[in-house]
Design a protein around this motif. Structure first.
Motif, PDB file in Angstrom:
ATOM      1  N   ALA A  71       0.859  -1.194   0.000  1.00  0.00           N
ATOM      2  CA  ALA A  71       0.000   0.000   0.000  1.00  0.00           C
ATOM      3  C   ALA A  71       0.889   1.236   0.000  1.00  0.00           C
ATOM      4  CB  ALA A  71      -0.925  -0.009   1.212  1.00  0.00           C
ATOM      5  N   THR A  72       1.001   1.887  -1.144  1.00  0.00           N
ATOM      6  CA  THR A  72       1.916   3.011  -1.300  1.00  0.00           C
ATOM      7  C   THR A  72       1.163   4.342  -1.276  1.00  0.00           C
ATOM      8  OG1 THR A  72       1.750   2.884  -3.707  1.00  0.00           O
ATOM      9  CG2 THR A  72       3.510   1.626  -2.646  1.00  0.00           C
ATOM     10  N   GLY A  73       1.914   5.415  -1.008  1.00  0.00           N
ATOM     11  CA  GLY A  73       1.357   6.761  -1.036  1.00  0.00           C
ATOM     12  C   GLY A  73       0.607   7.155   0.202  1.00  0.00           C
ATOM     13  N   LEU A  74       0.569   6.298   1.206  1.00  0.00           N
ATOM     14  CA  LEU A  74      -0.146   6.566   2.446  1.00  0.00           C
ATOM     15  C   LEU A  74       0.737   6.221   3.625  1.00  0.00           C
ATOM     16  CD1 LEU A  74      -3.584   4.870   1.573  1.00  0.00           C
ATOM     17  CD2 LEU A  74      -3.090   7.331   1.516  1.00  0.00           C
ATOM     18  N   ALA A  75       0.375   6.788   4.784  1.00  0.00           N
ATOM     19  CA  ALA A  75       1.062   6.463   6.025  1.00  0.00           C
ATOM     20  C   ALA A  75       0.037   6.376   7.131  1.00  0.00           C
ATOM     21  CB  ALA A  75       2.111   7.531   6.360  1.00  0.00           C
ATOM     22  N   ALA A  76       0.351   5.577   8.132  1.00  0.00           N
ATOM     23  CA  ALA A  76      -0.531   5.501   9.292  1.00  0.00           C
ATOM     24  C   ALA A  76      -0.697   6.899   9.885  1.00  0.00           C
ATOM     25  CB  ALA A  76       0.049   4.542  10.332  1.00  0.00           C
ATOM     26  N   GLY A  77      -1.930   7.256  10.197  1.00  0.00           N
ATOM     27  CA  GLY A  77      -2.218   8.581  10.738  1.00  0.00           C
ATOM     28  C   GLY A  77      -2.749   9.561   9.719  1.00  0.00           C
ATOM     29  N   ASP A  78      -2.675   9.214   8.416  1.00  0.00           N
ATOM     30  CA  ASP A  78      -3.225  10.095   7.381  1.00  0.00           C
ATOM     31  C   ASP A  78      -4.751  10.119   7.466  1.00  0.00           C
ATOM     32  OD1 ASP A  78      -0.727  10.627   6.335  1.00  0.00           O
ATOM     33  OD2 ASP A  78      -0.927   9.277   4.612  1.00  0.00           O
ATOM     34  N   ARG A  79      -5.324  11.311   7.346  1.00  0.00           N
ATOM     35  CA  ARG A  79      -6.779  11.402   7.164  1.00  0.00           C
ATOM     36  C   ARG A  79      -7.051  11.311   5.669  1.00  0.00           C
ATOM     37  NH1 ARG A  79      -9.119  15.923  10.217  1.00  0.00           N
ATOM     38  NH2 ARG A  79      -9.636  14.332  11.758  1.00  0.00           N
ATOM     39  N   VAL A  80      -7.961  10.417   5.304  1.00  0.00           N
ATOM     40  CA  VAL A  80      -8.250  10.185   3.891  1.00  0.00           C
ATOM     41  C   VAL A  80      -9.756  10.166   3.652  1.00  0.00           C
ATOM     42  CG1 VAL A  80      -6.131   8.869   3.488  1.00  0.00           C
ATOM     43  CG2 VAL A  80      -8.220   7.657   4.167  1.00  0.00           C
ATOM     44  N   VAL A  81     -10.137  10.530   2.437  1.00  0.00           N
ATOM     45  CA  VAL A  81     -11.465  10.225   1.915  1.00  0.00           C
ATOM     46  C   VAL A  81     -11.343   8.920   1.151  1.00  0.00           C
ATOM     47  CG1 VAL A  81     -13.170  10.854   0.155  1.00  0.00           C
ATOM     48  CG2 VAL A  81     -12.385  12.555   1.784  1.00  0.00           C
ATOM     49  N   VAL A  82     -12.301   8.023   1.389  1.00  0.00           N
ATOM     50  CA  VAL A  82     -12.340   6.763   0.648  1.00  0.00           C
ATOM     51  C   VAL A  82     -13.383   6.903  -0.451  1.00  0.00           C
ATOM     52  CG1 VAL A  82     -12.534   4.266   0.775  1.00  0.00           C
ATOM     53  CG2 VAL A  82     -11.792   5.551   2.798  1.00  0.00           C
ATOM     54  N   SER A  83     -12.932   6.826  -1.694  1.00  0.00           N
ATOM     55  CA  SER A  83     -13.830   6.974  -2.824  1.00  0.00           C
ATOM     56  C   SER A  83     -14.107   5.605  -3.446  1.00  0.00           C
ATOM     57  CB  SER A  83     -13.254   7.944  -3.843  1.00  0.00           C
ATOM     58  OG  SER A  83     -14.226   8.352  -4.778  1.00  0.00           O
ATOM     59  N   PHE A  84     -14.756   5.592  -4.600  1.00  0.00           N
ATOM     60  CA  PHE A  84     -15.167   4.349  -5.245  1.00  0.00           C
ATOM     61  C   PHE A  84     -13.947   3.538  -5.681  1.00  0.00           C
ATOM     62  CE2 PHE A  84     -14.986   7.695  -8.412  1.00  0.00           C
ATOM     63  CZ  PHE A  84     -14.306   7.117  -9.469  1.00  0.00           C
ATOM     64  N   ALA A  85     -14.173   2.246  -5.918  1.00  0.00           N
ATOM     65  CA  ALA A  85     -13.090   1.353  -6.296  1.00  0.00           C
ATOM     66  C   ALA A  85     -12.915   1.296  -7.809  1.00  0.00           C
ATOM     67  CB  ALA A  85     -13.368  -0.055  -5.766  1.00  0.00           C
ATOM     68  N   SER A  86     -11.678   1.135  -8.240  1.00  0.00           N
ATOM     69  CA  SER A  86     -11.348   0.969  -9.656  1.00  0.00           C
ATOM     70  C   SER A  86     -10.072   0.156  -9.753  1.00  0.00           C
ATOM     71  CB  SER A  86     -11.197   2.320 -10.352  1.00  0.00           C
ATOM     72  OG  SER A  86     -10.194   3.105  -9.706  1.00  0.00           O
ATOM     73  N   CYS A  87      -9.839  -0.441 -10.922  1.00  0.00           N
ATOM     74  CA  CYS A  87      -8.709  -1.365 -11.033  1.00  0.00           C
ATOM     75  C   CYS A  87      -7.375  -0.661 -11.229  1.00  0.00           C
ATOM     76  CB  CYS A  87      -8.966  -2.360 -12.163  1.00  0.00           C
ATOM     77  SG  CYS A  87      -8.757  -1.679 -13.841  1.00  0.00           S
ATOM     78  N   GLY A  88      -7.404   0.501 -11.869  1.00  0.00           N
ATOM     79  CA  GLY A  88      -6.175   1.239 -12.107  1.00  0.00           C
ATOM     80  C   GLY A  88      -5.410   0.816 -13.350  1.00  0.00           C
ATOM     81  N   GLY A  89      -5.821  -0.308 -13.988  1.00  0.00           N
ATOM     82  CA  GLY A  89      -5.042  -0.806 -15.111  1.00  0.00           C
ATOM     83  C   GLY A  89      -5.752  -0.846 -16.439  1.00  0.00           C
ATOM     84  N   CYS A  90      -7.083  -0.738 -16.449  1.00  0.00           N
ATOM     85  CA  CYS A  90      -7.814  -0.812 -17.719  1.00  0.00           C
ATOM     86  C   CYS A  90      -7.655   0.503 -18.486  1.00  0.00           C
ATOM     87  CB  CYS A  90      -9.290  -1.115 -17.470  1.00  0.00           C
ATOM     88  SG  CYS A  90     -10.236   0.241 -16.725  1.00  0.00           S
ATOM     89  N   ALA A  91      -8.148   0.536 -19.707  1.00  0.00           N
ATOM     90  CA  ALA A  91      -7.974   1.713 -20.569  1.00  0.00           C
ATOM     91  C   ALA A  91      -8.637   2.952 -19.965  1.00  0.00           C
ATOM     92  CB  ALA A  91      -8.555   1.429 -21.951  1.00  0.00           C
ATOM     93  N   GLN A  92      -9.821   2.785 -19.387  1.00  0.00           N
ATOM     94  CA  GLN A  92     -10.515   3.944 -18.821  1.00  0.00           C
ATOM     95  C   GLN A  92      -9.787   4.472 -17.589  1.00  0.00           C
ATOM     96  OE1 GLN A  92     -12.849   5.459 -20.390  1.00  0.00           O
ATOM     97  NE2 GLN A  92     -13.053   3.908 -21.968  1.00  0.00           N
ATOM     98  N   CYS A  93      -9.306   3.596 -16.736  1.00  0.00           N
ATOM     99  CA  CYS A  93      -8.543   4.047 -15.561  1.00  0.00           C
ATOM    100  C   CYS A  93      -7.268   4.760 -15.983  1.00  0.00           C
ATOM    101  CB  CYS A  93      -8.221   2.857 -14.660  1.00  0.00           C
ATOM    102  SG  CYS A  93      -9.623   2.229 -13.701  1.00  0.00           S
ATOM    103  N   ARG A  94      -6.572   4.207 -16.976  1.00  0.00           N
ATOM    104  CA  ARG A  94      -5.340   4.840 -17.443  1.00  0.00           C
ATOM    105  C   ARG A  94      -5.608   6.200 -18.080  1.00  0.00           C
ATOM    106  NH1 ARG A  94      -4.469  -0.269 -19.658  1.00  0.00           N
ATOM    107  NH2 ARG A  94      -4.590   0.610 -21.770  1.00  0.00           N
ATOM    108  N   ALA A  95      -6.831   6.380 -18.605  1.00  0.00           N
ATOM    109  CA  ALA A  95      -7.199   7.659 -19.219  1.00  0.00           C
ATOM    110  C   ALA A  95      -7.698   8.682 -18.191  1.00  0.00           C
ATOM    111  CB  ALA A  95      -8.274   7.428 -20.276  1.00  0.00           C
TER     112      ALA A  95
END
Length: 350
Positions: A71-95
């Protein structure tokens, strides 16, 4: 991990239950929920599941507590908004259009991880969970690190709806409609999505007219600078842009008649699958109709931008929010349906 969660089962009253949250996998994190927005999609899903037990909620905000090793880009103690899920690898995610992810249905609406493994058990039995990759009507949520957007010290009750409802309304304006000074936007429906869209357009110095039958919601947006009407039966000048959040065919048809030539109508409300339209009028007037999912937004890019507008006083999203204790989901839903509140947000510590 033991958590408290709101269990929904059809029309039965919601109940607070002890639940077992699965451990995070390599790319997952556990977020201690501070606030969770209540969205119309939660209610539609609850109804559609019938008597199947479920932990819903898909607008979570909280503190990262546990991280998988990848799990990259985050650290314990960060306040985050959790948004919808996506794969990150398909054509639409890459776009940069993760709302149209090739795996969107499986990741957000199957009730389990994409490999069909459950994430929440109640009394030892799996329940429908991993809703929009989170199920945040609980004291903690398991989600992919990719779905988390760090938000700093913004109040969690304001940040939480940026995961879906506020993101959808604001994104529809900024990413799809793109009105400019001198344009006139008509917003059909002043729930959370429509109200966020109206505030966003006002921050762009666009004239806004809202059609909304609930008096309190009209009054709120009028105080923010919008014009408001009870219905489209009232006299109204032509408009250049329309955002429909209602999904009601009769309103969509009426709104198209109000559009100036070359105007655009964007649909974000779910309604009947079929609408009868005058195609000749659409062609001769150069009108456009466009669907829009999750504001056509990449949450990692748009959420920080909207937070900047909020902090500068340009986007008063806090005026739309009413908070409730986590156990009061049913009261929050009733108040939302009656128009007493625009955006209910549940607080586990409330």
């Amino acid at each position: 991990m033991r958590v408290a969660a709101v269990l929904s089962r059809g029309a039965a009253p919601s109940e607070m239950v002890d639940a077992e949250l699965d451990d995070p996998r390599s790319d997952e994190v556990i977020v201690r929920i501070e606030a969770a927005g209540v969205c119309h999609t939660d209610l539609v899903t609850r109804q559609g599941l019938g008597e199947r037990p479920a932990v819903l909620g898909h607008e979570g905000c909280g503190i990262v507590e546990h991280l998988g090793p990848a799990a990259t880009g985050l650290a314990a103690g960060d306040r985050v908004v959790v948004s919808f899920a996506s794969c990150g690898g398909c054509a639409q995610c890459r776009a940069g259009l993760p709302g149209y992810c090739a795996w969107a249905t499986a990741l957000n609406g199957s009730g389990r991880r994409i490999d069909s493994s459950p994430t929440i058990r109640v009394r030892g039995e799996p329940v429908f969970a991993s809703f929009f990759g989170q199920s945040s009507f609980a004291t903690a949520a398991l989600t992919a690190a990719r779905s988390c957007v760090p938000v700093g010290d913004i109040p969690p009750e304001v940040a939480a709806p940026l995961g879906c409802g506020f993101l959808t309304g604001a994104g529809a304006v900024l990413k799809v409609l793109r009105p400019r000074h001198g344009d006139r936007l008509l917003v059909l429906g002043a729930g959370a999505v429509g109200s966020a869209a109206a505030l966003t357009a006002l921050s762009e110095d666009v004239e806004v007219v809202v059609a909304e039958p609930v008096r309190a919601r009209r009054a709120l947006l009028e105080r923010c600078g919008a014009a408001a009407v009870v219905s489209l039966d009232e006299p109204m000048p032509p408009v250049t842009h329309v955002l429909d959040t209602t999904g009601r065919p009769e309103l969509i048809v009426r709104a198209l008649a109000l559009l100036q030539p070359c105007g655009v109508l964007v649909l974000v409300g779910l309604g009947p699958a079929e609408v009868s339209l005058d195609l000749r009028s659409l062609m001769m007037r150069g009108l456009r109709i466009r669907g829009c999912v999750e504001g056509d937004a990449d949450p990692a890019a748009l959420i920080p931008h909207l937070i900047q507008r909020y902090r500068r006083g340009r986007l008063p999203l806090d005026r739309l929010v009413t908070t409730y204790p986590l156990a009061d989901l049913d009261r929050a839903v009733a108040d939302q349906r009656s128009g007493l509140t625009t955006k209910p947000v549940l607080l586990p510590g409330g």
